[in-house]
Design a protein around this motif. Structure first.
Motif, PDB file in Angstrom:
ATOM      1  N   THR A  38    -104.735 -11.003  53.025  1.00 47.20           N
ATOM      2  CA  THR A  38    -104.483 -10.447  51.711  1.00 47.20           C
ATOM      3  C   THR A  38    -105.642 -10.648  50.825  1.00 47.20           C
ATOM      4  O   THR A  38    -106.464 -11.253  51.074  1.00 47.20           O
ATOM      5  CB  THR A  38    -103.336 -11.575  51.202  1.00 47.20           C
ATOM      6  OG1 THR A  38    -103.962 -12.827  50.796  1.00 47.20           O
ATOM      7  CG2 THR A  38    -102.114 -11.528  51.863  1.00 47.20           C
ATOM      8  N   GLU A  39    -105.535  -9.805  49.754  1.00 46.05           N
ATOM      9  CA  GLU A  39    -106.455  -9.788  48.607  1.00 46.05           C
ATOM     10  C   GLU A  39    -105.680 -10.055  47.473  1.00 46.05           C
ATOM     11  O   GLU A  39    -104.855  -9.372  46.815  1.00 46.05           O
ATOM     12  CB  GLU A  39    -107.277  -8.375  48.419  1.00 46.05           C
ATOM     13  CG  GLU A  39    -108.059  -7.898  49.525  1.00 46.05           C
ATOM     14  CD  GLU A  39    -109.338  -8.845  49.840  1.00 46.05           C
ATOM     15  OE1 GLU A  39    -109.681  -9.357  48.634  1.00 46.05           O
ATOM     16  OE2 GLU A  39    -109.733  -9.123  51.002  1.00 46.05           O
ATOM     17  N   LEU A  86     -98.452 -13.616  44.009  1.00 48.26           N
ATOM     18  CA  LEU A  86     -98.061 -13.785  45.493  1.00 48.26           C
ATOM     19  C   LEU A  86     -97.930 -12.430  46.309  1.00 48.26           C
ATOM     20  O   LEU A  86     -97.421 -11.332  45.757  1.00 48.26           O
ATOM     21  CB  LEU A  86     -97.086 -14.780  45.666  1.00 48.26           C
ATOM     22  CG  LEU A  86     -97.102 -16.114  45.105  1.00 48.26           C
ATOM     23  CD1 LEU A  86     -95.928 -16.995  44.955  1.00 48.26           C
ATOM     24  CD2 LEU A  86     -98.163 -16.831  46.092  1.00 48.26           C
ATOM     25  N   PRO A  87     -98.218 -12.492  47.719  1.00 45.97           N
ATOM     26  CA  PRO A  87     -98.081 -11.310  48.245  1.00 45.97           C
ATOM     27  C   PRO A  87     -96.474 -10.685  48.090  1.00 45.97           C
ATOM     28  O   PRO A  87     -95.377 -11.581  48.140  1.00 45.97           O
ATOM     29  CB  PRO A  87     -98.104 -11.848  49.892  1.00 45.97           C
ATOM     30  CG  PRO A  87     -98.959 -12.974  49.617  1.00 45.97           C
ATOM     31  CD  PRO A  87     -98.850 -13.522  48.538  1.00 45.97           C
ATOM     32  N   GLY A  96     -99.661  -6.435  57.225  1.00 49.84           N
ATOM     33  CA  GLY A  96     -98.524  -7.005  58.254  1.00 49.84           C
ATOM     34  C   GLY A  96     -97.161  -7.379  57.351  1.00 49.84           C
ATOM     35  O   GLY A  96     -97.113  -6.979  56.304  1.00 49.84           O
ATOM     36  N   ILE A  97     -96.296  -8.150  58.037  1.00 57.92           N
ATOM     37  CA  ILE A  97     -95.112  -8.740  57.543  1.00 57.92           C
ATOM     38  C   ILE A  97     -95.216  -9.993  56.699  1.00 57.92           C
ATOM     39  O   ILE A  97     -95.628 -11.209  56.995  1.00 57.92           O
ATOM     40  CB  ILE A  97     -94.005  -8.718  58.558  1.00 57.92           C
ATOM     41  CG1 ILE A  97     -93.857  -7.516  59.409  1.00 57.92           C
ATOM     42  CG2 ILE A  97     -92.631  -9.306  57.991  1.00 57.92           C
ATOM     43  CD1 ILE A  97     -93.009  -7.644  60.432  1.00 57.92           C
ATOM     44  N   LEU A 223     -86.906  -8.258  55.315  1.00 56.17           N
ATOM     45  CA  LEU A 223     -85.896  -9.351  55.856  1.00 56.17           C
ATOM     46  C   LEU A 223     -86.367 -10.454  56.217  1.00 56.17           C
ATOM     47  O   LEU A 223     -85.830 -11.665  56.422  1.00 56.17           O
ATOM     48  CB  LEU A 223     -85.017  -8.452  56.847  1.00 56.17           C
ATOM     49  CG  LEU A 223     -84.236  -7.209  56.413  1.00 56.17           C
ATOM     50  CD1 LEU A 223     -83.521  -6.802  57.699  1.00 56.17           C
ATOM     51  CD2 LEU A 223     -83.473  -7.586  55.396  1.00 56.17           C
ATOM     52  N   ALA A 224     -87.575 -10.402  56.950  1.00 56.42           N
ATOM     53  CA  ALA A 224     -88.362 -11.523  57.585  1.00 56.42           C
ATOM     54  C   ALA A 224     -88.701 -12.412  56.310  1.00 56.42           C
ATOM     55  O   ALA A 224     -88.349 -13.764  56.259  1.00 56.42           O
ATOM     56  CB  ALA A 224     -89.615 -11.339  58.286  1.00 56.42           C
TER      57      ALA A 224
END
Length: 308
Positions: A38-39, A86-87, A96-97, A223-224
């Motif tokens: 992440t950035e 936050l992501p 990614g997930i 959903l994850a």
């Protein structure tokens, strides 16, 4: 893109008490730090010779810029304040997930990144950010204190039922996710389909604005992420948490998460702890009296805990 270039967040300012609104000379420094895949976008409220550092974490209906309502008064009181996106939220870029476990690990790395400059460090979490702040504190060395507006253990299905958009969704949804999250975990759905987002604030006009904002309450999550948020992995149970003092500043008129839900976890904490009720405040505590109390309680708590 950044908050400096996209001024949509300014719509929120008119709903805040005047002294909590952001003036041009109060706008934070914006930048990105690289963590994992992440950035991470950072709003950094800097002061000369800070008394301490506060890292604030938003929940599933916010982003770092929405935390300005509390960051500004804490900055005025002499504290350096750091508000990450936050992501999945705000302007943070990710690959990614995204799962809730990633939020925890990302939060730990954010704290460690800023702790390279030694200073008393406090964590302040709002909404789901309260439990997140607790989990991060349990994994980080030398946290001076944790503050939260609520602390919800989603492993407790009573809490899941009462905070979901409806009880049936909570029970059935989690059961389905337990069987399917590894297969279709990358699928995204609006957070407002899962959580009771309309109760994020007691001002319905403001709630409507937030739920239309795809960088805050209107975002889509995988959903994850939902499954991992409903089934968090806690490294330290509250009975074993003695790392630092804990302050719960819970809104009195919270129509999403009643204080009794937070007490299911808070009352089990083994550390020095304190509970204060914010009079007349909603889940997003923007009401003038409750917000003044929140500032006063947080500053008093930090002053009591400061070591330097």
């Amino acid at each position: 893109m950044s908050y400096a270039k996209n001024r949509e967040w300014e719509k929120i300012q008119e709903y805040l008490p005047i002294k909590n609104r952001m003036k041009v000379d109060m706008e934070p420094q914006e930048y990105f730090i690289s963590i994992q895949n992440t950035e991470v976008h950072i709003d950094h409220y800097k002061v000369d010779r800070p008394r301490g550092r506060v890292i604030m974490f938003h929940g599933v209906g916010g982003n770092g810029r929405l935390l300005s309502f509390m960051a500004i008064p804490l900055m005025k009181c002499g504290f350096e304040v750091i508000c990450p996106d936050l992501p999945l939220y705000g302007y943070t870029k990710y690959r990614g997930i995204v799962t809730y476990d990633m939020w925890v690990s990302c939060g730990v790395e954010i704290v460690n990144y800023f702790r390279r400059e030694k200073r008393d460090t406090f964590l302040l979490g709002l909404s789901a950010g309260g439990m997140l702040a607790y989990q991060i504190a349990a994994l980080c060395p030398e946290i001076t204190g944790v503050m939260a507006t609520c602390i919800l253990d989603q492993r407790n299905r009573i809490i899941t039922k009462q905070t979901a958009v409806n009880p049936v969704m909570a029970v059935v949804g989690n059961a389905i996710l337990s069987m399917t999250h590894r297969v279709i975990g990358s699928w995204k759905i609006p957070m407002k389909m899962i959580a009771n987002m309309k109760a994020i604030t007691n001002n319905q006009d403001l709630a409507d604005i937030l739920m239309k904002d795809t960088r805050s309450s209107g975002t889509k999550v995988s959903l994850a992420f939902v499954y991992s948020m409903l089934n968090p992995l806690l490294e330290t149970e509250p009975e074993n948490f003695t790392k630092c003092p804990f302050l719960l500043v819970h809104p009195e008129d919270d129509r999403w998460t009643d204080v009794e839900l937070s007490r299911l976890f808070f009352d089990r904490l083994a550390c020095e702890k304190e509970l204060q009720i914010l009079e007349g405040a909603g889940h997003f505590p923007i009401e003038s009296k409750g917000l003044e109390q929140m500032q006063r309680y947080c500053v008093a708590f930090m002053e009591k805990c400061l070591t330097e």
